[in-house]
Design a protein around this motif. Sequence first.
Motif, PDB file in Angstrom:
ATOM      1  N   GLY A  12       0.886  -1.815   0.017  1.00  0.00           N
ATOM      2  CA  GLY A  12       0.027   0.106   0.033  1.00  0.00           C
ATOM      3  C   GLY A  12       0.640   1.126  -0.254  1.00  0.00           C
ATOM      4  N   GLU A  13       2.187   1.159   0.771  1.00  0.00           N
ATOM      5  CA  GLU A  13       3.074   2.421   0.995  1.00  0.00           C
ATOM      6  C   GLU A  13       3.131   2.795  -0.120  1.00  0.00           C
ATOM      7  N   LEU A  14       3.578   1.901  -1.256  1.00  0.00           N
ATOM      8  CA  LEU A  14       4.828   1.364  -2.317  1.00  0.00           C
ATOM      9  C   LEU A  14       3.187   2.261  -3.661  1.00  0.00           C
ATOM     10  N   ARG A  15       2.235   2.700  -3.171  1.00  0.00           N
ATOM     11  CA  ARG A  15       1.425   2.652  -4.339  1.00  0.00           C
ATOM     12  C   ARG A  15       0.929   4.519  -4.096  1.00  0.00           C
ATOM     13  N   GLN A  16       1.765   4.769  -2.841  1.00  0.00           N
ATOM     14  CA  GLN A  16       1.987   5.997  -3.129  1.00  0.00           C
ATOM     15  C   GLN A  16       2.993   7.430  -3.601  1.00  0.00           C
ATOM     16  N   PHE A  17       4.332   6.225  -4.488  1.00  0.00           N
ATOM     17  CA  PHE A  17       5.194   7.146  -5.094  1.00  0.00           C
ATOM     18  C   PHE A  17       4.505   7.594  -6.016  1.00  0.00           C
ATOM     19  N   ASP A  18       5.187   8.373  -6.767  1.00  0.00           N
ATOM     20  CA  ASP A  18       4.990   9.278  -8.099  1.00  0.00           C
ATOM     21  C   ASP A  18       4.990   7.995  -9.514  1.00  0.00           C
ATOM     22  N   HIS A  19       6.197   7.738  -9.342  1.00  0.00           N
ATOM     23  CA  HIS A  19       6.280   6.562 -10.145  1.00  0.00           C
ATOM     24  C   HIS A  19       5.679   5.075 -10.109  1.00  0.00           C
ATOM     25  N   ARG A  20       5.777   4.229 -10.498  1.00  0.00           N
ATOM     26  CA  ARG A  20       5.258   2.833 -10.684  1.00  0.00           C
ATOM     27  C   ARG A  20       5.974   1.942 -11.074  1.00  0.00           C
ATOM     28  N   TYR A  21       7.148   2.495 -11.384  1.00  0.00           N
ATOM     29  CA  TYR A  21       8.134   1.306 -12.106  1.00  0.00           C
ATOM     30  C   TYR A  21       9.911   1.128 -10.524  1.00  0.00           C
ATOM     31  N   LEU A  22       9.653   0.642  -9.671  1.00  0.00           N
ATOM     32  CA  LEU A  22      11.367   1.329  -8.799  1.00  0.00           C
ATOM     33  C   LEU A  22      12.210  -0.227  -9.291  1.00  0.00           C
ATOM     34  N   LEU A  23      13.275   0.099  -9.056  1.00  0.00           N
ATOM     35  CA  LEU A  23      14.058  -0.490  -8.858  1.00  0.00           C
ATOM     36  C   LEU A  23      14.682   0.007  -7.321  1.00  0.00           C
ATOM     37  N   ARG A  24      15.949  -0.958  -7.003  1.00  0.00           N
ATOM     38  CA  ARG A  24      16.098  -1.586  -6.087  1.00  0.00           C
ATOM     39  C   ARG A  24      16.336  -0.477  -4.956  1.00  0.00           C
ATOM     40  N   ASN A  25      16.850   0.626  -5.661  1.00  0.00           N
ATOM     41  CA  ASN A  25      16.960   1.292  -5.040  1.00  0.00           C
ATOM     42  C   ASN A  25      16.007   2.289  -4.004  1.00  0.00           C
ATOM     43  N   ASP A  26      15.264   2.651  -4.979  1.00  0.00           N
ATOM     44  CA  ASP A  26      13.400   2.658  -4.562  1.00  0.00           C
ATOM     45  C   ASP A  26      13.001   2.078  -3.423  1.00  0.00           C
ATOM     46  N   ILE A  27      12.567   0.700  -3.669  1.00  0.00           N
ATOM     47  CA  ILE A  27      12.163  -0.233  -3.088  1.00  0.00           C
ATOM     48  C   ILE A  27      13.491  -0.095  -1.031  1.00  0.00           C
ATOM     49  N   LEU A  28      15.027  -0.057  -1.772  1.00  0.00           N
ATOM     50  CA  LEU A  28      15.214   0.470  -0.057  1.00  0.00           C
ATOM     51  C   LEU A  28      14.892   1.135   0.497  1.00  0.00           C
ATOM     52  N   LEU A  29      14.141   2.271   0.006  1.00  0.00           N
ATOM     53  CA  LEU A  29      14.499   3.797   0.421  1.00  0.00           C
ATOM     54  C   LEU A  29      12.940   3.509   0.893  1.00  0.00           C
ATOM     55  N   ALA A  30      12.052   3.140   0.483  1.00  0.00           N
ATOM     56  CA  ALA A  30      11.058   3.272   0.320  1.00  0.00           C
ATOM     57  C   ALA A  30      10.742   1.878   1.695  1.00  0.00           C
ATOM     58  N   PHE A  31      11.180   0.571   2.149  1.00  0.00           N
ATOM     59  CA  PHE A  31      10.817   0.033   2.997  1.00  0.00           C
ATOM     60  C   PHE A  31      11.910   0.702   4.121  1.00  0.00           C
ATOM     61  N   GLU A  32      12.338   1.981   4.233  1.00  0.00           N
ATOM     62  CA  GLU A  32      13.036   2.195   5.245  1.00  0.00           C
ATOM     63  C   GLU A  32      11.942   3.155   5.984  1.00  0.00           C
ATOM     64  N   GLU A  33      11.116   4.110   5.043  1.00  0.00           N
ATOM     65  CA  GLU A  33      10.401   4.865   5.148  1.00  0.00           C
ATOM     66  C   GLU A  33       9.267   4.266   5.889  1.00  0.00           C
ATOM     67  N   PHE A  34       8.847   3.023   5.516  1.00  0.00           N
ATOM     68  CA  PHE A  34       7.804   1.954   5.779  1.00  0.00           C
ATOM     69  C   PHE A  34       7.688   1.578   7.539  1.00  0.00           C
ATOM     70  N   CYS A  35       9.033   1.017   7.688  1.00  0.00           N
ATOM     71  CA  CYS A  35       9.391   0.342   9.156  1.00  0.00           C
ATOM     72  C   CYS A  35       9.656   1.820   9.917  1.00  0.00           C
ATOM     73  N   LYS A  36      10.107   3.030   9.956  1.00  0.00           N
ATOM     74  CA  LYS A  36       9.538   4.278  10.402  1.00  0.00           C
ATOM     75  C   LYS A  36       8.040   4.864  10.681  1.00  0.00           C
ATOM     76  N   ALA A  37       7.717   4.692   9.732  1.00  0.00           N
ATOM     77  CA  ALA A  37       6.333   5.194   9.178  1.00  0.00           C
ATOM     78  C   ALA A  37       5.808   3.911  10.569  1.00  0.00           C
ATOM     79  N   TYR A  38       5.650   2.813  10.396  1.00  0.00           N
ATOM     80  CA  TYR A  38       5.023   1.741  11.633  1.00  0.00           C
ATOM     81  C   TYR A  38       5.955   1.400  13.017  1.00  0.00           C
ATOM     82  N   GLU A  39       6.788   2.627  12.618  1.00  0.00           N
ATOM     83  CA  GLU A  39       7.711   2.581  14.522  1.00  0.00           C
ATOM     84  C   GLU A  39       8.338   0.639  14.478  1.00  0.00           C
ATOM     85  N   LYS A  40       8.802   0.480  13.477  1.00  0.00           N
ATOM     86  CA  LYS A  40       9.021  -1.144  13.681  1.00  0.00           C
ATOM     87  C   LYS A  40      10.630  -1.205  14.249  1.00  0.00           C
ATOM     88  N   PRO A  41      10.698  -2.002  15.075  1.00  0.00           N
ATOM     89  CA  PRO A  41      12.625  -1.802  15.358  1.00  0.00           C
ATOM     90  C   PRO A  41      13.411  -2.012  14.814  1.00  0.00           C
TER      91      PRO A  41
END
Length: 806
Positions: free
Chosen positions: A22-51
């Motif tokens: 669901g968070e990935l769908r907030q991106f402006d672009h629809r084709y994500l490469l590895r760096n985009d995916i890692l950054l998105a996961f980092e933001e996801f962990c912060k937003a959901y307060e993951k250890p």
Amino acid sequence: MANLIELIFKSDEKADLFNFIGELRQFDHRYLLRNDILLAFEEFCKAYEKPSSYSRNSRLSRLVYYTQEIILETESICLVYRPKIAKQEIYRIYEDLAVEALTVRELLDIRDDFVDHFHPEEGDVFEIDLQPFYDYSPMIRDPKNIGQGMQFINRYLSSKLFQDPRQWLDALFGFLSIHQYNGTTLLINGRIRNQRELSDQIKDCLSFVSRLPDTQSYEEFRFELQNMGFEAGWGNTAGRVKETLGILDELIDSPDDRVLEAFLSRIPMIFRIALVSIHGWFGQEAVLGRPDTGGQVVYIIDQARNLEKQLKEDITLAGLDSLQIEPKVIILTRLIPNSEGTKCNQRLERIHGTENVWILRVPFREYNPNITQNWVSRFEVWPYLETFAIDAEKELLAEFQGNPDLIVGNYSDGNLVAFLLARRLKVTQFNIAHALEKSKYLFSNLYWQDLENVYHFSLQFTADLIAMNAANCIISSTYQEIAGFPDSVGQYESYQSFTMPDLYHVVHGIELFSPKFNVVPPGVNETVYFPYSQEENRLSSKINQLEELLFVNEDSEHIFGVLEDPKKRPIFSMGRLDRIKNIAGLIDIFGHSTELQKRCNLIIVTGKLSVFEAANDQEREEIERVYHLINVYNLHGKIRWLGIRLPKTEAGEIYRVIADHRGIFVQSSLFEPFGLTILEAMVSGLPTFGTKFGGPLEIIQDQVNGFYINPTNLEETADKILEFITKCEENSGFWEFISKQAIERVQNHYTWTTHTKQLLSLARVYGFWNFTSKENREDMLRYLEALFYLIYKPQAKSLLDEHMQR
């Protein structure tokens, strides 16, 4: 992958996967490469307060870490997962988390659809699949052995000699029987008629030479050997002949891969070598820093010079001096009539310091003189290569007075010409890519039509596919060039499957496990680049002049910036001004850190510093960016920028002058296929910081003889440099320790002597492999010719038509 998703579904992480999508769908672009995916996961962990442990050790983090790309579809995502080197899996995950595996063909259709080039009907797109041509060849199994083709072939052939000795010994006898030089028979003559007689005569000959003094010259007993059936080529002394025949005797009696390699390395079968490099300004003076040239001139000239040296040594050791064999190396390139003061308009030029190494320049045929009379970019040379190969064939045959024994292509254009020449002359073909553009330009294949008017990737990528599959051997500088790292795709790996919408789909473009791949890193020119401590070899007459140039001189149109305190520790870099080399990025790093500015000066050497000198838009943009960053960060008094082209000897001395001042070298490329400047700096004694993106990861051992940096992370890079400088200030011996380690690293692993010995060993092994194996390459070569005529030539004709209108 399926097991990993199943484990995620059976755990609490299932909800996290749903939320992450669901968070990935907030991106402006629809084709994500590895760096985009890692950054998105980092933001996801912060937003959901993951250890922090979750972001590193959870199953979802593992899935994310090995995912190379994600395409966001309307009701699903397509995910390309790379669990191991050279292996990828493709899955579609729906909104309800249902999962289905996809084929490569389905992935290519999805990619086409992404750019609105979908072909729903089967057979609606030209499909390239080279896998069937590799099915009959032996393959490396373990990914860690990719790039060790010669060792694999030696093991394979020695096992065949053991399993089926008669067939393979017949083949070995046939191979030894064909060698000659200008009509003079080498190795064995007609007195030995078959492999049985060969085995018997070897033992008789060994008995004979064992009674001679080891140092006795071959010329003194050559007639006795001829009577036994042995011609010149076994050795220059009785001891050498005894060693070589002893190795062959052992190979026949007890086949072993190391024995086979040792024997083949002594066979005199390589005397004439053609090195092909088409597009650059290829010469010895006033060519470095020219567009599209980079380090290729330095690499190929150093390689050619050392090949001659090694060939002469091999000829002497083989006992062939009496035949007056002169090895010859020709660097084949294009002649440029409007050469702008260089020697690029001269047909023939001998390489300095050699006896028989030549640059042979052949002009492009005249179509539109406005184009062909001038330098032509590597992106635009394609229409002229076929006729160039035809003309070059005649020139090479005349200069060699016969066929070359080996043709080595360089870069995409040179490799295609090497294919055309090797096909016509039936000669062993080696490829060296140096860099593959497909990896440097993101989405270059997917959006090729948008980029075609500038880069002509349709031609380049087709040429790459043809040449790399046709080659008998592909030489890379590093392992990652072939197969990448556990978390990133290699340059050749990127050719395994891809789409060029409306042109073709590549379902299987190259076999990474083929034994044709070999890692053979280049060396540095030890007469130019050597440790700063070797005072006796330094350019003493130039040191003061270079000191002034680097730190003091003010009155020069080629220098920008006056240092407030020239005694501060220098941070040094040298390279051309383009986006990938990222010299401007180093200035950004320096400007970002006020602490670095307090303790260091930044000194950069590039070919130019004026926008009026820029050869293209990219170079102009980089020059403007450098000036902009200097002003934004107010670096006046802290930076010195030299826009000069130095002779090679002075370029080598500059590294040592910086080392005299206990400076450091920073190579900040966004991607570096190998890293020749890193070798030059390290062997000069400079502690070196090299980009973590590409070849430097295999040259530098982090924290041991150099340091990795991520040049896109300004703060982290500045902190790493500051940490080193602080250690140097706290421990006066720390700079010298890293300097010594850097020198030893290069001297032990990156010399031209090692490189050329490996290259010639490869030529002999692959020559034997092609002769003795039952591998039928003709069907593949016919298929590649079809690609050349059906795809390459029509695209080249379109570009030629465009050139004719200029």
